[in-house]
Design a protein around this motif. Structure first.
Motif, mmCIF file in Angstrom:
data_model
loop_
_atom_site.group_PDB
_atom_site.id
_atom_site.type_symbol
_atom_site.label_atom_id
_atom_site.label_comp_id
_atom_site.label_asym_id
_atom_site.label_seq_id
_atom_site.Cartn_x
_atom_site.Cartn_y
_atom_site.Cartn_z
ATOM 1 N N GLU A 1 -14.256 21.424 75.674
ATOM 2 C CA GLU A 1 -14.512 22.028 77.014
ATOM 3 C C GLU A 1 -13.476 22.112 77.854
ATOM 4 N N ASP A 2 -12.308 21.249 77.476
ATOM 5 C CA ASP A 2 -11.090 21.525 78.314
ATOM 6 C C ASP A 2 -10.007 22.275 77.755
ATOM 7 N N ASP A 3 -10.420 22.953 76.652
ATOM 8 C CA ASP A 3 -9.469 24.086 76.117
ATOM 9 C C ASP A 3 -9.291 25.007 77.074
ATOM 10 N N ASP A 4 -10.147 25.549 77.838
ATOM 11 C CA ASP A 4 -9.530 26.688 78.816
ATOM 12 C C ASP A 4 -8.721 26.120 80.021
ATOM 13 N N ASP A 5 -8.788 24.763 80.068
ATOM 14 C CA ASP A 5 -7.996 24.238 81.069
ATOM 15 C C ASP A 5 -6.720 23.909 80.799
ATOM 16 N N ILE A 6 -6.312 24.101 79.588
ATOM 17 C CA ILE A 6 -5.013 23.590 79.137
ATOM 18 C C ILE A 6 -4.034 25.022 79.129
ATOM 19 N N THR A 7 -2.857 24.965 79.528
ATOM 20 C CA THR A 7 -1.791 26.023 79.474
ATOM 21 C C THR A 7 -0.457 25.584 79.198
ATOM 22 N N VAL A 8 -0.201 25.967 78.041
ATOM 23 C CA VAL A 8 1.065 25.861 77.004
ATOM 24 C C VAL A 8 2.275 26.634 78.267
ATOM 25 N N VAL A 9 2.935 26.125 78.981
ATOM 26 C CA VAL A 9 3.881 26.470 79.915
ATOM 27 C C VAL A 9 5.160 26.832 79.235
ATOM 28 N N ALA A 10 5.658 26.359 78.451
ATOM 29 C CA ALA A 10 7.043 26.351 77.802
ATOM 30 C C ALA A 10 7.101 25.761 76.577
ATOM 31 N N LYS A 11 8.074 26.321 75.476
ATOM 32 C CA LYS A 11 8.255 25.436 74.314
ATOM 33 C C LYS A 11 9.698 24.874 74.583
ATOM 34 N N VAL A 12 9.840 23.910 73.876
ATOM 35 C CA VAL A 12 11.337 23.167 73.569
ATOM 36 C C VAL A 12 12.124 23.991 72.707
ATOM 37 N N VAL A 13 13.270 24.432 73.319
ATOM 38 C CA VAL A 13 14.010 25.200 72.255
ATOM 39 C C VAL A 13 15.069 24.192 71.594
ATOM 40 N N GLN A 14 15.739 23.317 72.291
ATOM 41 C CA GLN A 14 16.436 22.643 71.743
ATOM 42 C C GLN A 14 16.734 21.164 72.729
ATOM 43 N N ALA A 15 16.837 20.160 72.336
ATOM 44 C CA ALA A 15 17.358 19.237 73.203
ATOM 45 C C ALA A 15 18.971 19.086 73.185
ATOM 46 N N LEU A 16 19.478 18.796 74.278
ATOM 47 C CA LEU A 16 21.086 19.052 74.452
ATOM 48 C C LEU A 16 21.618 17.731 74.312
ATOM 49 N N SER A 17 22.687 17.796 73.467
ATOM 50 C CA SER A 17 23.661 16.565 73.530
ATOM 51 C C SER A 17 24.746 16.838 74.656
ATOM 52 N N ALA A 18 25.441 16.014 74.968
ATOM 53 C CA ALA A 18 26.324 15.791 75.998
ATOM 54 C C ALA A 18 27.437 16.966 75.897
#
Length: 864
Positions: A273-290
């Motif tokens: 029942e929580d499925d409709d209240d879940i929003t995937v806002v963004a995906k992780v493209v890449q973790a950045l190194s220094a």
């Protein structure tokens, strides 16, 4: 001198924006032909500090470029632009030396070397349209991104929020083009740190808003009707869902934490029942190194000064918290202690106050100690030994009192002394040096921690163990000639104390500010992997600290930092010294007081805030005395500490002993029974307090005193033993006090006041007066009040004849009506204002000989 063969080299350097090496210049035209030529032979050339060469008339711009980059908080600049700017400033041609270790020259751009850069990105307020989403990406906070349009609302607590761009960051993603749905954000928390993802707390990553297609097994920024321990209603998690049903709904959605520590970083299981209240806002493209983004220069630290910026201290305190709680290597700020960096088994010496037993050996936690080991023995010299229950040492630091001169100390498992693989031999400690003081600095828990330094800091509290013959005029005796000296340097140090410290080889250095917990007590105390104690507070508790010992000269600064789950905050110091930390959220925290001068040591309180922090001890205790206090019987859990105190009244409490529960739950009191008996025999009213710590305390009242027969017998014995002394030293009242007047007045039922009365009034010759007090139990509490005045003289008859008014004034000063007058052997009484000439005078010799001592006691004693 000028060499014409070098003319071509002048032209070459004049055309180069950078300096060149001597080999680059001379190899083709001179050295390869066998000619021994050196640039130093020609005045037109000059060597840079980094071993390369330039024209003598040019200006090397490295230092000014370095200052510009730091001032503008940039990590790089185009070489031609930097040289042009420098030329305009200095009015001469400028060149750059690439051998300077502070820089890297890459593609005609001057970059600060990695050692000169922080891990923070260069954030630009404005960039051109041609740079946006091509070379630069916007920087947002995760919270702002999670609430961004057009994702709409989620859950009952949702609030829409337009993303506010913090700035733009130059970023490089090899093999990937940027687009206008991408942004950069810092990761919050450690739930996605699996050692491989790069998604660690504080690190940066590129996200892409509103991803299309399947999110299965992707790391995503999600918001919804759930609660994450680190980020509340939004989180970065791995999205794992089952196949949708015919109506397009999932039956199970999991937001998975990659961190293997699921107890601290649990995955989030969502209901259908929580499925409709879940929003995937963004995906992780890449973790950045220094190396993937342009970094800001490190703040340059002046010699002898600390960098008190939030960014620098956030990183430093983060390392400190990780060092303390997670057992990583100790941070450089851990000053002064002798503790090892190892998180394995260890033993240490700690120093408690005298009442708690002074020097103790502390071991534990001994994680991994085999369960068949039930008891550990510590063995010292001269046949000394002590015991610790293994069950206690496995889970927390366990202490045993030791005598300073009994080292070295070694440990063994009782019943398994021949076992070679238990590891207890690692707990051995060397003998204490018997020539110099042993220094312990008192921590926030009141425990003296052994330090190496022989320099004491103003503002701190110390306990010093003094070997025989060292500083013998100060401190409290322990045993074997050792003494303990408690020293609080929170106030101005007196010249005498400073002189004594110097004489025993100790110095007093810079002030060291002190941080102490105030008002709100900890719900419990726990230990880290190294055995160091720290307080745990209940969530919702307002925490306050007291700050003292700050000495700030002109140009100095002292800052109080609070670092934890919600970031790093600077707190204002108050004139009263009391500072509120607010009510920190659940997590691990550091409160640090730092001075701008590095010569002033930092002070850090490490603590935890948790729900249900109070640890209820599932154990019981009891104490009972069926037929008088010496018959005390007590029970407590194995190894549990029990403190026995003798309480006469509120201002006088004496610690008799610290005992420990036996393996069968009993408490051995045989060694203290005689001490209790002596206290009870000479005290009319008192309480025996049996303190079980967290298990509570039992108060066993003592009411009564010796019977008339006992007093008669004891007074007779005392006179027979000391009559010669009393008669030979009449007038030497101070010499007779301990030997005669104190024990006699105790038998009479009085206490003898420490100070002489009428200190400001001149007494007649050979007269002095002391106060006599009585202790009474009133409404359950013991009170001490004045009862009579004891007047000491060498001639009772002359006093009664000539000095009644002076005795009356002594009674008025003591706020009593009666006085007892004595020369030690003869005793009588006087009522204030009485003019009675004939007075009953009792001679101890005659009272004992004629059997009239009972009448004497009836006249002189209290409450018989």
């Amino acid at each position: 001198m000028i060499r014409t063969s070098f003319d071509a080299l002048v032209a070459r350097l004049a055309a180069s924006p950078t300096t060149l090496s001597e080999r680059e210049l001379l190899e083709p035209s001179h050295w390869s032909l066998g000619e021994d030529a050196r640039l130093r032979e020609d005045l037109r050339f000059r060597e840079t500090p980094w071993g390369r060469w330039m024209l003598a008339e040019d200006f090397v711009a490295n230092d000014v470029v370095y200052r510009w980059l730091h001032a503008e908080r940039r990590g790089s600049v185009a070489l031609d632009a930097a040289l042009k700017r420098a030329g305009e400033v200095f009015g001469r041609r400028c060149v750059f030396c690439a051998n300077d270790p502070r820089f890297v020259l890459r593609h005609d751009e001057v970059h600060l070397a990695a050692s000169e850069l922080s891990r923070q990105p260069v954030i630009e307020d404005k960039v051109g349209d041609l740079e946006k989403y091509r070379t630069h990406l916007p920087l947002h906070t995760l919270k702002a991104a999670a609430a961004s349009e057009p994702a709409g609302e989620w859950g009952k607590r949702a609030q829409d929020q337009v993303i506010e761009t913090l700035g733009w960051v130059r970023v490089s993603l090899p093999g990937r083009r940027l687009n206008d749905r991408m942004f950069i954000a810092a990761i919050e928390g450690n739930s996605m740190d699996d050692g491989k993802s790069g998604l660690v707390d504080g690190a940066y990553a590129v996200f892409e808003l509103w991803p299309s297609g399947s999110k299965q097994n992707l790391s995503v920024l999600v918001r919804g009707a759930f609660f994450d321990p680190e980020t509340s209603n939004y989180a970065v998690k791995k999205y794992v869902a089952d196949l949708r049903d015919e109506e397009g709904h999932h039956k199970k959605v999991s937001l998975v934490s990659l961190n293997p520590n699921k107890e601290r970083y649990p995955s989030i299981e969502l209901q259908p029942e929580d499925d409709d209240d879940i929003t995937v806002v963004a995906k992780v493209v890449q973790a950045l190194s220094a190396d993937d983004y342009e970094r800001r220069p490190k703040a340059k630290r002046r010699v002898g000064r600390r960098d008190l910026t939030n960014d620098e201290q956030a990183a430093s305190l983060g390392r400190r918290v990780a060092s303390f709680f997670d057992g990583t290597a100790s941070d450089a700020e851990d000053e002064g202690t002798t503790g090892t960096e190892s998180t394995g088994w260890q033993a240490r010496l700690v120093c408690l106050d005298v009442a708690a037993g002074g020097l103790h050996l502390e071991i534990g936690p001994l994680e991994g100690l085999p369960p068949f080991v039930k008891k550990l023995r510590v063995v010292g010299s001269h046949d000394w030994d002590g015991f610790v229950l293994a069950a206690n040492a496995r889970t927390r630091p366990a202490r045993v009192p030791v005598r300073p001169g009994m080292g070295p100390w070694r440990w063994e498992a009782v019943g398994f002394e021949e076992e070679q693989d238990l590891g207890v031999e690692k707990l051995a400690l060397d003998v204490l040096a018997a020539t110099t003081p042993v220094v312990f600095r008192v921590d926030a828990e009141g425990v003296g921690q052994h330090i190496k330094s022989k320099t004491l800091s103003i503002g701190q509290a110390y306990r010093l163990l003094l070997p025989p013959g060292v500083g013998s005029e100060v401190g409290v005796p322990l045993n074997d000639g050792w003494r303990i000296w408690s020293l609080d340097l929170a106030t101005q140090l007196s010249p005498t104390t400073r002189e004594v410290l110097t004489s025993i080889g100790l110095e007093v250095g810079e002030a060291w500010p002190r941080l102490e917990w105030a008002l709100a007590p900890a719900a419990s105390w726990r230990t880290n992997a190294r055995g160091d104690s720290y307080p745990v507070f209940e969530t919702g508790t307002e925490l306050l600290v007291h700050v003292s010992g700050i000495a700030a000269d002109d140009g100095d600064e002292a800052v109080l930092f609070l670092h934890g789950a919600s970031g790093t905050e600077r707190l204002p110091l108050s004139t009263s010294g009391l500072v509120s930390l607010g009510a920190p959220t659940a997590g691990r925290w550091a409160c640090a007081l730092l001075h701008s001068r590095t010569s002033v040591q930092s002070t850090t309180l490490l603590f935890e805030v948790a729900e249900d922090a109070r640890e209820d001890v599932a154990a019981s205790s009891s104490a009972v005395a069926h037929s008088g206090l010496p018959s005390l019987e007590a029970a407590a859990p194995p190894g549990w500490p029990i403190t026995l105190r003798w309480l006469v009244f509120a201002a006088y409490e004496e610690t008799l002993a610290i005992l420990y529960g036996n393996e069968d739950g009993t408490v051995s009191v045989d060694d203290v029974a005689s001490i209790i008996e002596v206290r009870a025999a000479r005290t009319r009213v008192a309480d025996l307090v049996v303190d079980f710590g967290e298990l509570g305390r039992r108060v066993l009242p003592h009411d009564g005193r010796a019977s008339l027969k006992q007093v008669r017998e004891q007074l007779t014995d005392l006179w027979q033993q000391r009559s010669g002394l009393v008669q030979s030293r009449q007038g030497a009242w101070l010499q007779l006090r301990n030997a005669w007047f104190e024990p006699v007045t105790e038998l009479f039922g009085y206490g003898l006041e420490e100070a002489a009365l009428l200190a400001d009034v001149e007494a007649p010759h050979d007269l002095t007066a002391w106060g006599l007090t009585v202790d009474e139990r009133v409404m359950g509490s013991i009170t001490r009040s004045p009862s009579r005045v004891l007047v000491l003289t060498t001639d009772i008859d002359a006093v009664l004849r000539d000095h009644r008014k002076w005795i009356d004034s002594a009674c008025s000063a003591a706020k009593v009506r009666d006085a007892i007058i004595t020369d030690g052997a003869r005793w009588t009484t006087h009522r204030k204002g009485s003019q009675q000439l004939k007075q009953q005078v009792w001679s101890l010799d005659q009272a004992i000989a004629h059997g009239s001592i009972d009448e004497m006691l009836g006249d002189l004693a209290e409450g018989l």
